[in-house]
Design an enzyme around this catalytic site. Sequence first.
Site, mmCIF file in Angstrom:
data_model
loop_
_atom_site.group_PDB
_atom_site.id
_atom_site.type_symbol
_atom_site.label_atom_id
_atom_site.label_comp_id
_atom_site.label_asym_id
_atom_site.label_seq_id
_atom_site.Cartn_x
_atom_site.Cartn_y
_atom_site.Cartn_z
ATOM 1 N N SER A 143 0.828 -1.206 0.000
ATOM 2 C CA SER A 143 0.000 0.000 0.000
ATOM 3 C C SER A 143 0.863 1.256 0.000
ATOM 4 O O SER A 143 1.578 1.513 -0.955
ATOM 5 C CB SER A 143 -0.984 -0.023 1.168
ATOM 6 N N LYS A 195 -20.512 19.313 8.522
ATOM 7 C CA LYS A 195 -19.491 19.676 9.507
ATOM 8 C C LYS A 195 -19.180 18.532 10.465
ATOM 9 O O LYS A 195 -18.061 18.431 10.966
ATOM 10 C CB LYS A 195 -19.923 20.924 10.285
#
Length: 338
Positions: A143, A195
């Site tokens: 990765s 948010k």
Amino acid sequence: MSAEKRIGCGSVFLFVLLAVSLLLNFVFWNGLQIRKGTGPELKPPEFPEEFVAGDPDREQKIVLIRLQGMIAREEPGQFSDSMVEDIALQLRQAREDRRVKSILLAINSPGGEVDASDVLYHEIERTRRVKPVVVYMESVAASGGYYAAMGASYLMANDLSLTGSIGVILQSFTVKDLLDKIGVKALTLKSGKMKDLLNPTREMTPEEQAYVQGLINESYDRFVGIVSRERHLDLNQLKTHWADGRILSGSMALQAKLIDQVGYFEDAVDKCKDLGKVKTARVVRYTPPFRFSALIRGLFGAEARTKSAVLAANKLPLISGRLYYLAPTVFGSGGFLP
């Protein structure tokens, strides 16, 4: 109090005072050493070298740099406050040293943060424009570890190395059902509907899930695009066959053309000599200067925790809501480690 006792107490006090003074002066001096080279106009710090292998009498050098553990800016380094900056500083010194003919980057990492992995790729790619960089994949270079390796000139792995895992992961948790069971209600005040994205006290909305998936896809497209470009592989075939997050052994990665060669460490050294156009050379590594902050971290076991991060999935310090190029499936129960 007798005169002898007063003299004894005074001596102890003076000794303690002297020790504290020396310690403070050493910390101040160490701080000045760390500051050297931090500004863009100053030369980076020069690290001492330690002989590793090869011909100790040769002027030509191959520098061994190790990239180990979780790739994250918060991970402490030995040369600086961050392991990412550690690699950057060593690469910089190696590429500015005319006696260094090539660099051997040994990677043993399951990956890590998206941004940190990209910074390492940039630093390695920047270095290979000046002199060859050979990556040798040790136990794991998956990765983000594989992403960083894309910056090198040549990729080599052991037959049994674990690599690939081209993909992005973001992890979060939902504790809504648990809070409902114990009678706890969360109050969230926010300025906009996004948010409190990934708020663990409620379920994600379909709109939020689509938005987060878009962020993941953007990071994934960058990752797979870099692999396609650096390895000269067709993008669509790469996505179809290898870039779905799966891990590969070194021999499988060679068949998939994700690496250039399988071999052992000495083979990687030979490749460094070949690309550096030298018949023989001394292999060296940089040794970190003594830093008081590193000593304190060592006393509390930070270095041990850093090394253990590559051993088991339940020890990987994932932060909720953060994007990672990471291969956690390599570890944990039923994995490849004994």
